[in-house]
Design an enzyme around this catalytic site. Structure first.
Site, PDB file in Angstrom:
ATOM      1  N   CYS A  54       1.112  -0.940  -0.168  1.00  0.00           N
ATOM      2  CA  CYS A  54       0.401  -0.092  -0.188  1.00  0.00           C
ATOM      3  C   CYS A  54       0.890   1.240  -0.228  1.00  0.00           C
ATOM      4  CB  CYS A  54      -1.094   0.034   1.434  1.00  0.00           C
ATOM      5  SG  CYS A  54      -1.815   1.473   1.105  1.00  0.00           S
ATOM      6  N   ASP A  61      -0.214  -6.208   0.656  1.00  0.00           N
ATOM      7  CA  ASP A  61      -0.977  -6.563  -0.516  1.00  0.00           C
ATOM      8  C   ASP A  61      -1.490  -7.894  -0.868  1.00  0.00           C
ATOM      9  OD1 ASP A  61      -2.931  -4.326   0.568  1.00  0.00           O
ATOM     10  OD2 ASP A  61      -2.320  -2.916  -1.249  1.00  0.00           O
ATOM     11  N   SER A  78       8.090 -16.163 -19.432  1.00  0.00           N
ATOM     12  CA  SER A  78       7.940 -16.130 -18.747  1.00  0.00           C
ATOM     13  C   SER A  78       8.793 -16.554 -16.950  1.00  0.00           C
ATOM     14  CB  SER A  78       6.983 -17.784 -18.730  1.00  0.00           C
ATOM     15  OG  SER A  78       8.489 -18.996 -18.796  1.00  0.00           O
TER      16      SER A  78
END
Length: 156
Positions: A54, A61, A78
């Site tokens: 945050c 988060d 990837s």
């Protein structure tokens, strides 16, 4: 089998000395050549353990990030994508910002025909946030509008 020339830009895959970035690091993203650019097909990545901070409280988060795209000439590798997404772990931004940053970085990297990023974040204070961002070239504007519309329908 891919040739060495086709794999020239792929340095992280198979590298045993992987260093995990501690800050936002779009520079770790790598691409390889799409061998089937004449085909319209979708590639989807799911990252069920996405973490960011945050920007106000510094609290972590947690969420899921799903990335889908229709490639053109270049495709994202990837392992580099995993390291890139990991680089958000100490990055302070709102969920909506993270999703839009990821979309823009991948569009810059690959120039796909279509790309979308969906975030599904765990509730904080009893509210979960599900941001969606998408991009389309001229030929895929109808798909962009349709997928955006579907996101509104998914929340009702």
């Amino acid at each position: 089998m891919r040739t060495k020339e086709e794999l020239a830009g792929v340095s992280l895959l198979g590298n045993q000395g992987t260093k995990y970035p501690t800050d936002y690091a779009p520079e770790v993203l790598e691409t390889f050549v799409n061998k089937h650019p004449e085909n319209e097909y979708v590639v989807t990545f799911k990252c069920p353990e996405f973490t960011s901070l945050c920007p106000k409280t510094g609290q972590p988060d947690f969420g899921k990030i799903t990335i889908s795209y229709i490639p053109r000439e270049r495709m994202v590798e990837s392992k580099s994508l995993k390291l890139y997404l990991f680089s958000f772990r100490n990055h302070g931004d709102f969920h909506e910002d993270c999703v839009n940053i990821i979309m823009k970085d991948l569009v810059r990297l690959m120039d796909p025909k279509y790309l979308e990023v969906l975030g599904d974040f765990m509730p904080r204070g009893g509210i979960s946030i599900v941001p969606f961002a998408n991009y389309a070239d001229e030929e895929h504007q109808a798909l962009k509008a349709e997928r955006l519309s579907q996101q509104f329908n998914n929340v009702l």
